[in-house]
Write a protein that holds these residues in place. Structure first.
Motif, PDB file in Angstrom:
ATOM      1  N   UNK A  30       0.700  -1.142   0.119  1.00 53.06           N
ATOM      2  CA  UNK A  30       0.006  -0.091   0.063  1.00 53.06           C
ATOM      3  C   UNK A  30       0.929   1.244  -0.065  1.00 53.06           C
ATOM      4  N   UNK A  31       2.050   1.410   0.804  1.00 46.29           N
ATOM      5  CA  UNK A  31       2.852   2.454   0.885  1.00 46.29           C
ATOM      6  C   UNK A  31       3.601   2.679  -0.485  1.00 46.29           C
ATOM      7  N   UNK A  32       3.832   1.323  -0.997  1.00 46.77           N
ATOM      8  CA  UNK A  32       4.575   1.803  -2.352  1.00 46.77           C
ATOM      9  C   UNK A  32       3.767   2.191  -3.405  1.00 46.77           C
ATOM     10  N   UNK A  33       2.328   1.523  -3.328  1.00 47.07           N
ATOM     11  CA  UNK A  33       1.432   2.216  -4.270  1.00 47.07           C
ATOM     12  C   UNK A  33       1.151   3.697  -4.169  1.00 47.07           C
ATOM     13  N   UNK A  34       1.091   3.874  -2.955  1.00 46.46           N
ATOM     14  CA  UNK A  34       0.668   5.524  -2.483  1.00 46.46           C
ATOM     15  C   UNK A  34       1.750   6.296  -3.033  1.00 46.46           C
ATOM     16  N   UNK A  35       3.094   5.800  -2.883  1.00 46.05           N
ATOM     17  CA  UNK A  35       4.323   6.874  -3.258  1.00 46.05           C
ATOM     18  C   UNK A  35       4.400   6.758  -4.778  1.00 46.05           C
ATOM     19  N   UNK A  36       3.875   5.580  -5.340  1.00 49.46           N
ATOM     20  CA  UNK A  36       3.901   5.350  -6.963  1.00 49.46           C
ATOM     21  C   UNK A  36       2.786   6.599  -7.587  1.00 49.46           C
ATOM     22  N   UNK A  37       1.847   6.540  -6.949  1.00 55.20           N
ATOM     23  CA  UNK A  37       0.486   7.308  -7.246  1.00 55.20           C
ATOM     24  C   UNK A  37       1.224   9.035  -7.170  1.00 55.20           C
ATOM     25  N   UNK A  38       1.510   9.351  -6.230  1.00 50.49           N
ATOM     26  CA  UNK A  38       2.012  10.716  -6.150  1.00 50.49           C
ATOM     27  C   UNK A  38       3.287  10.964  -7.138  1.00 50.49           C
ATOM     28  N   UNK A  39       4.192  10.160  -6.972  1.00 57.52           N
ATOM     29  CA  UNK A  39       5.289  10.346  -8.081  1.00 57.52           C
ATOM     30  C   UNK A  39       5.023  10.384  -9.576  1.00 57.52           C
ATOM     31  N   UNK A  40       3.933   9.523  -9.685  1.00 52.75           N
ATOM     32  CA  UNK A  40       3.459   9.520 -11.300  1.00 52.75           C
ATOM     33  C   UNK A  40       2.610  10.485 -11.701  1.00 52.75           C
ATOM     34  N   UNK A  41       2.109  11.476 -10.553  1.00 53.30           N
ATOM     35  CA  UNK A  41       1.041  12.584 -11.021  1.00 53.30           C
ATOM     36  C   UNK A  41       1.675  13.764 -10.326  1.00 53.30           C
ATOM     37  N   UNK A  42       2.620  14.473 -11.127  1.00 59.85           N
ATOM     38  CA  UNK A  42       3.269  15.582 -10.710  1.00 59.85           C
ATOM     39  C   UNK A  42       2.250  16.930 -10.485  1.00 59.85           C
ATOM     40  N   UNK A  43       1.218  16.824 -10.985  1.00 59.73           N
ATOM     41  CA  UNK A  43       0.198  17.583 -10.830  1.00 59.73           C
ATOM     42  C   UNK A  43      -0.454  17.428  -9.654  1.00 59.73           C
ATOM     43  N   UNK A  44      -0.376  16.468  -8.883  1.00 59.13           N
ATOM     44  CA  UNK A  44      -1.203  15.799  -7.783  1.00 59.13           C
ATOM     45  C   UNK A  44      -0.206  16.143  -6.643  1.00 59.13           C
ATOM     46  N   UNK A  45      -0.924  17.213  -5.599  1.00 62.15           N
ATOM     47  CA  UNK A  45      -0.080  17.356  -4.612  1.00 62.15           C
ATOM     48  C   UNK A  45      -0.317  16.393  -3.387  1.00 62.15           C
ATOM     49  N   UNK A  46       0.622  16.818  -2.153  1.00 66.09           N
ATOM     50  CA  UNK A  46       0.172  15.746  -1.238  1.00 66.09           C
ATOM     51  C   UNK A  46      -1.098  15.539  -0.563  1.00 66.09           C
TER      52      UNK A  46
END
Length: 119
Positions: free
Chosen positions: A10-26
């Motif tokens: 889950x953590x890896x998927x969350x990080x991947x989601x954030x990293x793969x969408x530069x327009x998506x903020x924390x």
């Protein structure tokens, strides 16, 4: 209050989601995942440290010079950064003057309509 535990996947998927969408903020990414913003930020930071990637995105803060660069290369890098900062400053100053004009127009309109009101 119970402490939530998340799987490594889950953590890896969350990080991947954030990293793969530069327009998506924390904030937005964490909200979509149903976790706290700070939690996601910690996971991203830990992942970047583990990969050896920079731990900060472009924040506008000064970076430490690379010790492997020659003095001439560091000077050129500093000059390029200085030029970029001057351009950014010019952009912000022009935006500030536009906001000042808008504020003055609103003040005049407020005075006009306040004087017109007879209750």
């Amino acid at each position: 209050m119970p402490k939530n535990t998340y799987t490594a996947q889950f953590k890896a998927d969350a990080v991947h989601l954030y990293e793969s969408h530069p327009d998506l903020g924390y904030t937005k990414a964490a909200e979509d995942l149903g976790i706290a913003r700070g939690t996601l930020k910690t996971w991203v930071r830990q992942d970047r440290i583990k990969r050896g990637a920079p731990t900060q995105q472009s924040t506008g803060s000064a970076q430490m010079p690379d010790p492997e660069l020659s003095a001439e290369q560091r000077l050129l890098q500093a000059q390029a950064e200085n030029q970029a900062l001057r351009e950014r400053n010019k952009t912000l100053e022009s935006a500030n003057s536009v906001l000042a004009e808008e504020r003055d127009i609103l003040r005049k309109a407020t005075k006009y309509f306040a004087a017109e009101t007879n209750w």
